[in-house]
Write a protein that holds these residues in place. Structure first.
Motif, short mmCIF file in Angstrom:
data_model
loop_
_atom_site.label_atom_id
_atom_site.label_comp_id
_atom_site.label_asym_id
_atom_site.label_seq_id
_atom_site.Cartn_x
_atom_site.Cartn_y
_atom_site.Cartn_z
N VAL A 1 0.26 7.63 -1.63
CA VAL A 1 0.18 8.56 -0.58
C VAL A 1 1.11 9.82 -0.67
O VAL A 1 0.60 10.93 -0.31
CB VAL A 1 0.79 7.65 0.72
CG1 VAL A 1 0.65 8.72 1.99
CG2 VAL A 1 0.13 6.51 1.23
N LEU A 2 2.32 9.63 -1.23
CA LEU A 2 3.13 10.95 -1.51
C LEU A 2 2.44 11.88 -2.65
O LEU A 2 2.37 13.08 -2.25
CB LEU A 2 4.56 10.28 -1.80
CG LEU A 2 5.50 9.65 -0.95
CD1 LEU A 2 6.67 9.22 -1.46
CD2 LEU A 2 5.62 10.79 0.19
N CYS A 3 2.04 11.35 -3.56
CA CYS A 3 1.16 12.13 -4.60
C CYS A 3 0.15 12.71 -4.17
O CYS A 3 -0.02 13.75 -4.60
CB CYS A 3 1.01 11.32 -5.88
SG CYS A 3 2.54 10.58 -6.70
N PHE A 4 -0.74 12.19 -3.29
CA PHE A 4 -1.72 12.64 -2.74
C PHE A 4 -1.57 13.82 -1.82
O PHE A 4 -1.93 14.94 -1.91
CB PHE A 4 -2.53 11.80 -2.01
CG PHE A 4 -3.93 12.14 -1.38
CD1 PHE A 4 -4.95 12.19 -2.00
CD2 PHE A 4 -3.90 12.80 -0.03
CE1 PHE A 4 -6.26 12.81 -1.51
CE2 PHE A 4 -5.25 13.14 0.50
CZ PHE A 4 -6.29 13.15 -0.01
N CYS A 5 -0.41 13.72 -1.08
CA CYS A 5 -0.12 15.12 -0.13
C CYS A 5 0.53 16.04 -1.06
O CYS A 5 0.40 17.36 -0.80
CB CYS A 5 1.10 14.56 0.82
SG CYS A 5 0.55 13.04 1.85
N ALA A 6 1.28 15.67 -2.28
CA ALA A 6 1.87 16.65 -2.84
C ALA A 6 0.77 17.28 -3.78
O ALA A 6 0.82 18.64 -3.95
CB ALA A 6 2.81 15.96 -3.83
#
Length: 274
Positions: A224-229
């Motif tokens: 989830v964090l990598c997708f947002c980044a």
């Protein structure tokens, strides 16, 4: 004698009926076993096809792994062509090449080449060899180092407005010029480099938690964090190339790290899932 004969006849009759019943039961049992075996074999074949042929997908069971790889390669090449095409309007590549060939920029040239190679090796190690946790950790450490250097450059720029760093290669290829723009603080006035450092440290912590506890939640959080980044990186790249007309080498390295992290996080989650 009559009683004995009647007894023999009755015994023979009962034995015959028992033999017929046993034969019928054997036939029925063989049929049941044959049906059950065929059913199990069908399930085994379906399971094999699903696990081996469609297991390495994006969770849809439709896109095989080789199509996923081809799709990503096409997207990456298209993105590179778009970036170069956009940069051609405001970057003098001949002048940039002359600047990088100078001795004082040898260190800059080395990390401009070394960082992408290291990230590519990590992607191959994760996607081909299955070393996803190690690859995620190494790429996140690279991102954290880039963020810490950006934080130091930001501090120097605030204290000395005329400060110049080694990644200031031209008027339109400059780290300090980008950091002086409003796009360097997207959220509540906090520097993007500071948010990036927290993000990369979180990824490293999640990788360690996954390795220690073997629970799935850190893997889900990483994705989830990598997708947002990656979404933020796409926005900043578009802003840099089409609005500001400035290329920031440090920022480009951070964007590359974010895209590599998303790819590794996606592959890691799918490998565990299947």
């Amino acid at each position: 004698d009559d009683v004995q004969s009647a007894s023999d006849v009755a015994t023979s009759h009962v034995a015959g009926e028992l033999d017929d019943s046993v034969r019928e039961l054997q036939g029925d049992s063989q049929g049941i076993v044959k049906v059950a075996t065929t059913h199990l074999a069908g399930m085994g074949t379906a399971s094999y096809l699903f696990d081996k042929q469609l297991g390495d997908t994006w969770g849809t069971g439709i896109v095989p792994d080789f199509l996923r790889t081809i799709l990503v390669v096409v997207v990456v090449l298209a993105a590179l062509v778009w970036m170069l095409w956009s940069a051609c309007y405001f970057v003098d590549f001949e002048e940039l090449g002359l600047v990088l060939s100078r001795a004082e920029h040898a260190e800059t040239l080395s990390w401009l080449i070394g960082v992408p190679i290291l990230i590519a090796v990590c992607v191959v190690a994760g996607d081909v060899l299955g070393w996803y946790p190690l690859a995620l950790g190494v790429v996140a450490v690279v991102g954290a180092l880039i963020s810490m250097y950006e934080i130091d450059v930001n501090r120097q720029v605030q204290e000395h407005p005329n400060y110049s760093t080694s990644c200031d290669l031209a008027d339109r290829v400059s780290c300090t010029a980008t950091m002086k723009t409003p796009s360097s603080t997207l959220v509540l006035g906090i520097r993007n480099s500071s948010i990036g450092l927290v993000f990369y440290i979180t990824i490293i912590v999640c990788v360690l938690l996954r390795s220690i506890t073997a629970v799935y939640f850190p893997v889900w959080l990483i994705f989830v964090l990598c997708f947002c980044a990656a979404i933020v990186s796409i926005y900043l790249l578009q802003l840099s190339l089409t609005v500001l007309h400035i290329v920031c080498p440090l920022c480009t390295g951070a964007h590359l790290v974010n895209f590599a992290l998303l790819w590794l996080a996606w592959g890691h989650s799918e490998s565990i899932r299947w």
